[in-house]
Design a protein around this motif. Structure first.
Motif, PDB file in Angstrom:
ATOM      1  N   ALA A   1       0.908  -1.591   0.167  1.00 41.53           N
ATOM      2  CA  ALA A   1       0.212   0.292  -0.224  1.00 41.53           C
ATOM      3  C   ALA A   1       0.607   1.011  -0.068  1.00 41.53           C
ATOM      4  O   ALA A   1       0.596   1.980  -1.143  1.00 41.53           O
ATOM      5  N   ASN A   2       2.241   0.998   0.974  1.00 44.70           N
ATOM      6  CA  ASN A   2       2.458   2.183   1.166  1.00 44.70           C
ATOM      7  C   ASN A   2       4.021   1.794   1.805  1.00 44.70           C
ATOM      8  O   ASN A   2       4.123   1.143   2.216  1.00 44.70           O
ATOM      9  N   ASP A   3       4.916   3.038   1.327  1.00 42.69           N
ATOM     10  CA  ASP A   3       6.399   2.617   1.782  1.00 42.69           C
ATOM     11  C   ASP A   3       6.285   2.879   3.241  1.00 42.69           C
ATOM     12  O   ASP A   3       4.978   3.992   4.334  1.00 42.69           O
ATOM     13  N   VAL A   4       6.895   2.310   3.998  1.00 41.68           N
ATOM     14  CA  VAL A   4       6.836   1.941   5.455  1.00 41.68           C
ATOM     15  C   VAL A   4       8.857   2.701   5.471  1.00 41.68           C
ATOM     16  O   VAL A   4      10.052   1.272   5.957  1.00 41.68           O
TER      17      VAL A   4
ATOM     18  N   ILE B   1       7.767   4.003  10.075  1.00 40.94           N
ATOM     19  CA  ILE B   1       7.131   6.273   9.533  1.00 40.94           C
ATOM     20  C   ILE B   1       6.433   5.977   8.515  1.00 40.94           C
ATOM     21  O   ILE B   1       6.859   4.900   7.621  1.00 40.94           O
ATOM     22  N   PRO B   2       4.800   5.440   8.568  1.00 39.58           N
ATOM     23  CA  PRO B   2       4.249   4.728   7.078  1.00 39.58           C
ATOM     24  C   PRO B   2       4.931   6.625   6.137  1.00 39.58           C
ATOM     25  O   PRO B   2       4.326   7.773   6.370  1.00 39.58           O
ATOM     26  N   LEU B   3       4.865   6.234   4.802  1.00 45.67           N
ATOM     27  CA  LEU B   3       5.164   6.981   3.965  1.00 45.67           C
ATOM     28  C   LEU B   3       3.644   7.162   3.343  1.00 45.67           C
ATOM     29  O   LEU B   3       3.240   7.039   2.669  1.00 45.67           O
ATOM     30  N   ILE B   4       2.837   8.404   3.692  1.00 44.15           N
ATOM     31  CA  ILE B   4       2.084   9.036   3.816  1.00 44.15           C
ATOM     32  C   ILE B   4       1.287  10.603   4.058  1.00 44.15           C
ATOM     33  O   ILE B   4       2.388  11.279   5.002  1.00 44.15           O
ATOM     34  N   ASP B   5       0.325  10.957   2.689  1.00 44.12           N
ATOM     35  CA  ASP B   5       0.595  12.464   3.315  1.00 44.12           C
ATOM     36  C   ASP B   5       0.203  12.942   5.185  1.00 44.12           C
ATOM     37  O   ASP B   5       0.452  14.162   5.346  1.00 44.12           O
ATOM     38  N   ASP B   6      -0.787  12.440   5.243  1.00 43.92           N
ATOM     39  CA  ASP B   6      -0.974  12.858   7.183  1.00 43.92           C
ATOM     40  C   ASP B   6       0.275  12.979   8.022  1.00 43.92           C
ATOM     41  O   ASP B   6       0.447  13.264   8.277  1.00 43.92           O
ATOM     42  N   VAL B   7       1.826  12.022   7.489  1.00 46.17           N
ATOM     43  CA  VAL B   7       2.478  12.087   8.316  1.00 46.17           C
ATOM     44  C   VAL B   7       3.906  12.846   7.741  1.00 46.17           C
ATOM     45  O   VAL B   7       4.173  13.684   8.433  1.00 46.17           O
ATOM     46  N   VAL B   8       4.433  12.611   7.130  1.00 42.17           N
ATOM     47  CA  VAL B   8       5.430  13.052   5.752  1.00 42.17           C
ATOM     48  C   VAL B   8       5.082  14.165   5.353  1.00 42.17           C
ATOM     49  O   VAL B   8       4.040  14.607   4.249  1.00 42.17           O
ATOM     50  N   LYS B   9       5.476  15.690   5.698  1.00 41.63           N
ATOM     51  CA  LYS B   9       4.977  16.044   5.428  1.00 41.63           C
ATOM     52  C   LYS B   9       6.016  17.305   4.494  1.00 41.63           C
ATOM     53  O   LYS B   9       5.844  18.280   3.628  1.00 41.63           O
TER      54      LYS B   9
END
Length: 173
Positions: free
Chosen positions: A130-133, A146-154
């Motif tokens: 689904a996404n990189d971690v 740390i999941p590579l998602i927009d909510d976390v990685v700014k």
């Protein structure tokens, strides 16, 4: 290991496979299908220097790539490379789009929170589908995932190797 300027690691030969000279490569590239396709030029980094090889055939097998190189016909010709890293020349890397990064641009980057407080250093990347971690090494604490998602990685600044994240509740527990 030889000088790796303008060469980028795409995997490691972790074992041989069968008696015909195939090797098992653990890939660390988002472009594994392209890297290991028939005719692809790679370099095996040995203690004696970099050895150029051309992919004769490849296939994905149990989360690793089984690769046969041109000119290799049996296990004895390839066994000596077990444990060696495999590189691609830098100028053969495709340009990425916005918000796309090569693993080597992320590995060893500092991770900070929105206030600039140091969290840790990215030491590894897991591809989960689904996404990189990103696995972040923290001093005196267990690694953070740390999941590579927009909510976390700014923000990702590859030039400064600095990543800013929003530490959502429970993220670093």
């Amino acid at each position: 290991m030889t000088n790796t300027d303008n060469f980028f690691k795409v995997g490691t030969i972790v074992n041989t496979h069968g008696i015909r000279g195939e090797v098992k490569i653990m890939a660390i590239t988002d472009f594994a299908e392209e890297r290991f396709q028939k005719g692809a030029s790679l370099f095996i980094d040995t203690k004696q220097g970099r050895v150029p090889v051309t992919v004769k055939s490849s296939r994905l097998h149990k989360n690793a790539w089984l690769v046969l190189f041109d000119g290799v016909s049996n296990i004895n010709e390839i066994e000596k490379y077990k444990g060696d890293d495999v590189y691609v020349e830098g100028n053969s890397r495709p340009e990425l789009g916005d918000d796309e990064y090569y693993y080597d641009e992320i590995i060893d980057s500092e991770v900070v929170d929105l206030s600039g407080n140091h969290i840790g250093i990215v030491k590894e990347i897991m591809t989960t589908g689904a996404n990189d971690v990103w696995i972040v090494k923290r001093e005196g604490q267990s690694d953070a995932l740390i999941p590579l998602i927009d909510d976390v990685v700014k923000e990702i600044n590859v030039n400064d190797k600095l990543i800013t994240i929003d530490v959502l509740e429970g993220l670093l527990d």
